[in-house]
Design an enzyme around this catalytic site. Structure first.
Site, mmCIF file in Angstrom:
data_model
loop_
_atom_site.group_PDB
_atom_site.id
_atom_site.type_symbol
_atom_site.label_atom_id
_atom_site.label_comp_id
_atom_site.label_asym_id
_atom_site.label_seq_id
_atom_site.Cartn_x
_atom_site.Cartn_y
_atom_site.Cartn_z
ATOM 1 N N LYS A 67 0.842 -1.207 0.000
ATOM 2 C CA LYS A 67 0.000 0.000 0.000
ATOM 3 C C LYS A 67 0.877 1.256 0.000
ATOM 4 O O LYS A 67 0.687 2.158 -0.808
ATOM 5 C CB LYS A 67 -0.932 -0.006 1.235
ATOM 6 C CG LYS A 67 -1.888 -1.194 1.234
ATOM 7 C CD LYS A 67 -2.848 -1.180 2.414
ATOM 8 C CE LYS A 67 -2.155 -1.422 3.746
ATOM 9 N NZ LYS A 67 -1.526 -2.751 3.848
ATOM 10 N N THR A 68 1.863 1.299 0.897
ATOM 11 C CA THR A 68 2.761 2.463 0.944
ATOM 12 C C THR A 68 3.596 2.525 -0.334
ATOM 13 O O THR A 68 3.890 3.614 -0.842
ATOM 14 C CB THR A 68 3.688 2.366 2.176
ATOM 15 O OG1 THR A 68 2.885 2.062 3.307
ATOM 16 C CG2 THR A 68 4.459 3.645 2.412
ATOM 17 N N ASP A 112 -1.689 6.854 6.191
ATOM 18 C CA ASP A 112 -1.649 5.431 6.487
ATOM 19 C C ASP A 112 -2.617 5.159 7.635
ATOM 20 O O ASP A 112 -2.913 6.073 8.412
ATOM 21 C CB ASP A 112 -0.207 5.062 6.893
ATOM 22 C CG ASP A 112 0.053 3.574 6.741
ATOM 23 O OD1 ASP A 112 -0.824 2.865 6.203
ATOM 24 O OD2 ASP A 112 1.140 3.118 7.156
ATOM 25 N N THR A 161 -5.809 -1.415 6.731
ATOM 26 C CA THR A 161 -5.859 -2.872 6.811
ATOM 27 C C THR A 161 -7.289 -3.303 7.121
ATOM 28 O O THR A 161 -7.586 -4.478 7.159
ATOM 29 C CB THR A 161 -4.940 -3.368 7.951
ATOM 30 O OG1 THR A 161 -5.202 -2.585 9.115
ATOM 31 C CG2 THR A 161 -3.480 -3.246 7.579
ATOM 32 N N ARG A 220 6.915 -7.730 2.353
ATOM 33 C CA ARG A 220 7.689 -7.193 3.473
ATOM 34 C C ARG A 220 8.331 -8.333 4.271
ATOM 35 O O ARG A 220 9.475 -8.225 4.699
ATOM 36 C CB ARG A 220 6.826 -6.338 4.402
ATOM 37 C CG ARG A 220 7.699 -5.841 5.569
ATOM 38 C CD ARG A 220 6.998 -4.978 6.569
ATOM 39 N NE ARG A 220 6.524 -3.744 5.970
ATOM 40 C CZ ARG A 220 5.316 -3.257 6.164
ATOM 41 N NH1 ARG A 220 4.455 -3.900 6.923
ATOM 42 N NH2 ARG A 220 4.966 -2.135 5.605
#
Ligand code: ADP
Length: 344
Positions: A67-68, A112, A161, A220
Site C-alpha cells: 500500500k505504501t 496510512d 488494513t 515485506r
C-alpha cells in the site's frame, strides 16, 4: 572473504532502511498486483493528459503487501511531491493544517491507517476532499466564526488494513478503491531475486523459490527473511544463499515448511487444543493467547484464512482439516465432541 551486502552509500543497513531502499520507484518496477498497477497506470496517464490531479485513492489489504509502495510510486510517476502521515497521528483537525497548507498543485497526501483517524478529523477533511476547501472555526461560543480557506487541488491516498472500519461517507469520497491481495510464490520469487540483486546478495534460484514459499505471501516478510538468511549465509557459509542455507536459516527462526511462524502456529494450536477446533470468537482466542485481538485480525488471520487453515462462520473461527493435519492433530467429528453439560 564473504562479501557483506551493502546498499547506497556502502554502509550495511538495518532491516527497516533496507525495506525502504527496496521499495519500487516506478509502476514498471512493481511486481505482481498486475490489475491494480494497470488501473493506476491508466489513472496516471489520464491525469497527466487532462492536467488534473489524480482522484483520491483508497488502498486496503493486510500489512506489507504494497500500500505504501503504491502511494510512493504515484508521485514519482506524476512528478509531484508527497507528504505522509497516519491516522493515529491526527488526533484533532488542527493536526491536518500543516499538511493541507503545504500542498502544491496536484501533490499527494498519504494517510496510512486511515481507519484510525478520529471522526472529527474525518469530517474536517470532507470539504478538502470534495471542494479543496477547509472550514476553520475561530474563537469560541458567541464570538465563534467560520472562515473558509481554499486549498491547492491535491490527491488524498488512504491506506487501511480494515476497510470495514472506515465510515461509509469517507469510503465514498475515494474515487478508486484498490484491494491488494497476497502474492503468488512466483511473484515473490521474482521480488526476492530482484531485491537480492539490489542488495548485492548472491542467491541461487532454488533458494529464492524456497524463501518465496515461506514468507506468508507478503513482500515485506520476504524482505526481512531475505535479510536474516543473508546474515546466516555470511555467518555460517561463504555469503552465498543456497537451498541448504536458506532452509537451515528459516528453520532456525521456527518458520515451518509452509511459511507459518510461531505466532501463526500458536493461533492454530489455541483454536484446536483449547477450543476443540472452534467455533471460537476472535476475542476469546486473543484473550487466551494474551495478545490484542487487532493483531490477530490484521496480521495473523488474513493469511490463515486465505490458505484455508481457518474459516469464518457466524459463530466464530473454525480450524479446517488442513490445520489439524499441519499440526499433526486428529480432528474430532462433531458427534465426538464433548458437549458441555452432557455428563453432569
Ligand atoms: P504496506 O504499506 O501495505 O504495509 P509496503 O508498501 O510498506 O506495505 O511494502 C513493504 C515492502 O515490500 C516494500 O518496502 C517493498 O520492498 C516490498 N514490496 C511491496 N510491494 C511490492 C511489489 N509489488 N513489488 C516489489 N516489492 C514490493
Amino acid at each position: 572473504m564473504a562479501r557483506t551486502p551493502v546498499i547506497g552509500n556502502g554502509t550495511p543497513e538495518d532491516p527497516k532502511r533496507v525495506d525502504a531502499a527496496l521499495r519500487p520507484k516506478l509502476l514498471t518496477e512493481v511486481i505482481g498486483q498486475t490489475e491494480v498497477a494497470q488501473r493506476l497506470g491508466i489513472a496516471v496517464r489520464a491525469a497527466k493528459k487532462l492536467k488534473e490531479p489524480l482522484g483520491h485513492i483508497l488502498f486496503d489489504g493486510p500489512p506489507g503487501l504494497g500500500k505504501t509502495t503504491f502511494a510512493t510510486v504515484l508521485p514519482n510517476e506524476l512528478g509531484v511531491s508527497l507528504q505522509m502521515t497516519s491516522g493515529p497521528a491526527l488526533s484533532k483537525p488542527a493536526d491536518m493544517l500543516p499538511f493541507l497548507t503545504n500542498l502544491e498543485e496536484g501533490s499527494i497526501l498519504f494517510i496510512d491507517e486511515i481507519h484510525r483517524m478520529p471522526r472529527v478529523v474525518e469530517e474536517f477533511i470532507y470539504p478538502a476532499m470534495e471542494d479543496f476547501r477547509i472550514d476553520i472555526v475561530l474563537g469560541e461560543g458567541l464570538n465563534a466564526r467560520t472562515i473558509s480557506m481554499n486549498l491547492k487541488r491535491f490527491t488524498l491516498i488512504g491506506a487501511t488494513t480494515r476497510s470495514g472500519m472506515l465510515s461509509a461517507p469517507m469510503r465514498d469520497r475515494f474515487k478508486m478503491h484498490e484491494h491488494l491481495e497476497f502474492y503468488t510464490a512466483e511473484e515473490l520469487a521474482r521480488i526476492v531475486t530482484v531485491n537480492a540483486a539490489k542488495l548485492n546478495i548472491p542467491i541461487e534460484s532454488d533458494a529464492a523459490v524456497e524463501l518465496a514459499r515461506r514468507c506468508r505471501g507478503t513482500p515485506r516478510i520476504a524482505n526481512s527473511r531475505l535479510y536474516w538468511v543473508r546474515n546466516y549465509a555470511v555467518s555460517e557459509g561463504d555469503g552465498t544463499i543456497n537451498l541448504e542455507i536458506a532452509r537451515a536459516a528459516l528453520d532456525m527462526q521456527n518458520i515451518d515448511r509452509v511459511g507459518l511462524d510461531k505466532q501463526d502456529r500458536r493461533y492454530l494450536e489455541t483454536l484446536i487444543d483449547v477450543f476443540g477446533g472452534g467455533p471460537a470468537g476472535v476475542e476469546a482466542i486473543a484473550a487466551t493467547m494474551n495478545i490484542p485481538s487487532d493483531t490477530l485480525s490484521d496480521e495473523v488471520e488474513p493469511f490463515l484464512l486465505r490458505e484455508q487453515y481457518v474459516i469464518r462462520t457466524p459463530r466464530g473461527r473454525m480450524a479446517t482439516p488442513k490445520a489439524f493435519e499441519l499440526l499433526g492433530k486428529i480432528a474430532m467429528r462433531p458427534t465426538e465432541q464433548v458437549q458441555p453439560g452432557l455428563f453432569e
